[in-house]
Design a protein around this motif. Sequence first.
Motif, mmCIF file in Angstrom:
data_model
loop_
_atom_site.group_PDB
_atom_site.id
_atom_site.type_symbol
_atom_site.label_atom_id
_atom_site.label_comp_id
_atom_site.label_asym_id
_atom_site.label_seq_id
_atom_site.Cartn_x
_atom_site.Cartn_y
_atom_site.Cartn_z
ATOM 1 N N HIS A 1 0.806 -1.218 0.000
ATOM 2 C CA HIS A 1 0.000 0.000 0.000
ATOM 3 C C HIS A 1 0.846 1.277 0.000
ATOM 4 O O HIS A 1 0.344 2.349 -0.270
ATOM 5 N N GLU A 2 2.135 1.193 0.340
ATOM 6 C CA GLU A 2 3.060 2.330 0.276
ATOM 7 C C GLU A 2 4.374 1.855 -0.365
ATOM 8 O O GLU A 2 5.355 1.643 0.330
ATOM 9 N N PRO A 3 4.418 1.708 -1.675
ATOM 10 C CA PRO A 3 5.614 1.136 -2.301
ATOM 11 C C PRO A 3 6.868 2.016 -2.214
ATOM 12 O O PRO A 3 7.977 1.516 -2.364
ATOM 13 N N SER A 4 6.729 3.307 -1.954
ATOM 14 C CA SER A 4 7.919 4.167 -1.865
ATOM 15 C C SER A 4 8.357 4.420 -0.425
ATOM 16 O O SER A 4 9.311 5.152 -0.197
ATOM 17 N N ASN A 5 7.697 3.816 0.545
ATOM 18 C CA ASN A 5 8.008 4.037 1.951
ATOM 19 C C ASN A 5 8.791 2.844 2.504
ATOM 20 O O ASN A 5 8.305 2.096 3.344
ATOM 21 N N TRP A 6 10.003 2.684 2.046
ATOM 22 C CA TRP A 6 10.864 1.630 2.566
ATOM 23 C C TRP A 6 12.311 1.988 2.283
ATOM 24 O O TRP A 6 12.607 2.892 1.512
ATOM 25 N N CYS A 7 13.240 1.293 2.914
ATOM 26 C CA CYS A 7 14.659 1.543 2.726
ATOM 27 C C CYS A 7 15.395 0.209 2.835
ATOM 28 O O CYS A 7 15.034 -0.639 3.656
ATOM 29 N N ASP A 8 16.413 0.041 2.022
ATOM 30 C CA ASP A 8 17.222 -1.163 2.105
ATOM 31 C C ASP A 8 17.954 -1.188 3.447
ATOM 32 O O ASP A 8 18.552 -0.185 3.854
ATOM 33 N N GLU A 9 17.896 -2.296 4.132
ATOM 34 C CA GLU A 9 18.468 -2.390 5.474
ATOM 35 C C GLU A 9 19.979 -2.175 5.465
ATOM 36 O O GLU A 9 20.520 -1.492 6.343
ATOM 37 N N THR A 10 20.673 -2.712 4.485
ATOM 38 C CA THR A 10 22.130 -2.563 4.415
ATOM 39 C C THR A 10 22.526 -1.102 4.237
ATOM 40 O O THR A 10 23.429 -0.602 4.916
ATOM 41 N N VAL A 11 21.834 -0.402 3.359
ATOM 42 C CA VAL A 11 22.144 1.010 3.116
ATOM 43 C C VAL A 11 21.862 1.839 4.364
ATOM 44 O O VAL A 11 22.671 2.689 4.762
ATOM 45 N N TYR A 12 20.726 1.584 5.010
ATOM 46 C CA TYR A 12 20.370 2.358 6.197
ATOM 47 C C TYR A 12 21.358 2.113 7.335
ATOM 48 O O TYR A 12 21.826 3.053 7.982
ATOM 49 N N MET A 13 21.697 0.855 7.587
ATOM 50 C CA MET A 13 22.612 0.550 8.684
ATOM 51 C C MET A 13 24.025 1.059 8.384
ATOM 52 O O MET A 13 24.722 1.508 9.296
ATOM 53 N N PHE A 14 24.444 1.029 7.116
ATOM 54 C CA PHE A 14 25.737 1.595 6.746
ATOM 55 C C PHE A 14 25.773 3.086 7.052
ATOM 56 O O PHE A 14 26.738 3.594 7.630
ATOM 57 N N THR A 15 24.708 3.784 6.680
ATOM 58 C CA THR A 15 24.621 5.228 6.948
ATOM 59 C C THR A 15 24.645 5.505 8.444
ATOM 60 O O THR A 15 25.357 6.392 8.919
ATOM 61 N N PHE A 16 23.874 4.744 9.192
ATOM 62 C CA PHE A 16 23.786 4.915 10.641
ATOM 63 C C PHE A 16 25.152 4.703 11.293
ATOM 64 O O PHE A 16 25.598 5.506 12.121
ATOM 65 N N VAL A 17 25.845 3.644 10.897
ATOM 66 C CA VAL A 17 27.154 3.345 11.475
ATOM 67 C C VAL A 17 28.180 4.409 11.087
ATOM 68 O O VAL A 17 29.004 4.815 11.915
ATOM 69 N N GLN A 18 28.137 4.901 9.842
ATOM 70 C CA GLN A 18 29.074 5.939 9.427
ATOM 71 C C GLN A 18 28.898 7.218 10.247
ATOM 72 O O GLN A 18 29.878 7.859 10.632
ATOM 73 N N ILE A 19 27.660 7.586 10.514
ATOM 74 C CA ILE A 19 27.402 8.780 11.328
ATOM 75 C C ILE A 19 27.906 8.573 12.750
ATOM 76 O O ILE A 19 28.533 9.469 13.343
ATOM 77 N N LEU A 20 27.662 7.381 13.307
ATOM 78 C CA LEU A 20 28.155 7.101 14.655
ATOM 79 C C LEU A 20 29.681 7.106 14.710
ATOM 80 O O LEU A 20 30.266 7.584 15.691
ATOM 81 N N ILE A 21 30.331 6.617 13.667
ATOM 82 C CA ILE A 21 31.796 6.644 13.619
ATOM 83 C C ILE A 21 32.297 8.085 13.589
ATOM 84 O O ILE A 21 33.265 8.430 14.282
ATOM 85 N N CYS A 22 31.646 8.936 12.815
ATOM 86 C CA CYS A 22 32.034 10.359 12.777
ATOM 87 C C CYS A 22 31.913 11.001 14.153
ATOM 88 O O CYS A 22 32.814 11.731 14.590
ATOM 89 N N TYR A 23 30.806 10.731 14.849
ATOM 90 C CA TYR A 23 30.643 11.280 16.192
ATOM 91 C C TYR A 23 31.655 10.685 17.172
ATOM 92 O O TYR A 23 32.159 11.380 18.053
ATOM 93 N N GLY A 24 31.977 9.412 17.006
ATOM 94 C CA GLY A 24 32.973 8.782 17.865
ATOM 95 C C GLY A 24 34.351 9.384 17.672
ATOM 96 O O GLY A 24 35.068 9.652 18.641
ATOM 97 N N ILE A 25 34.727 9.614 16.428
ATOM 98 C CA ILE A 25 36.029 10.230 16.147
ATOM 99 C C ILE A 25 36.072 11.654 16.691
ATOM 100 O O ILE A 25 37.071 12.070 17.285
ATOM 101 N N ALA A 26 34.990 12.403 16.510
ATOM 102 C CA ALA A 26 34.946 13.774 17.037
ATOM 103 C C ALA A 26 35.049 13.773 18.560
ATOM 104 O O ALA A 26 35.774 14.596 19.135
ATOM 105 N N ALA A 27 34.360 12.845 19.218
ATOM 106 C CA ALA A 27 34.434 12.757 20.682
ATOM 107 C C ALA A 27 35.839 12.385 21.127
ATOM 108 O O ALA A 27 36.357 12.935 22.112
ATOM 109 N N PHE A 28 36.478 11.465 20.413
ATOM 110 C CA PHE A 28 37.840 11.062 20.746
ATOM 111 C C PHE A 28 38.816 12.222 20.599
ATOM 112 O O PHE A 28 39.668 12.442 21.466
#
Length: 116
Positions: A70-97
Amino acid sequence: MSLMWRQVRSRRYEKLDDVYRPDEDGGDVPASKSSRFSDAVLSLFLLVWFACGNFWTFAIWRPHFIQLLHEPSNWCDETVYMFTFVQILICYGIAAFVLMIAGILLLCHRCCLEKS
């Protein structure tokens, strides 16, 4: 990154006294100003892009990983989303370090100044 490298390189030229100074004749000054401006614009763009990416990623925490009928455009590939999420967390981790190391170095510097 290139702006930081240019600053390190210019400090090396200052230490060489009069052996080699490319900026003395004024030949590199206009190029240097234009490259500084382009570096600043690029840095600003990347900062804004990073902020937008944070908003887009965290605003849809745990999106639909399966395409809905019923909503064919409301989804995201799990690998792409988790890659993005982890990359952002790595950036924040490096900045905190980096901030933590800078704070420790500042604290050590102040302690050394008080002892002498």
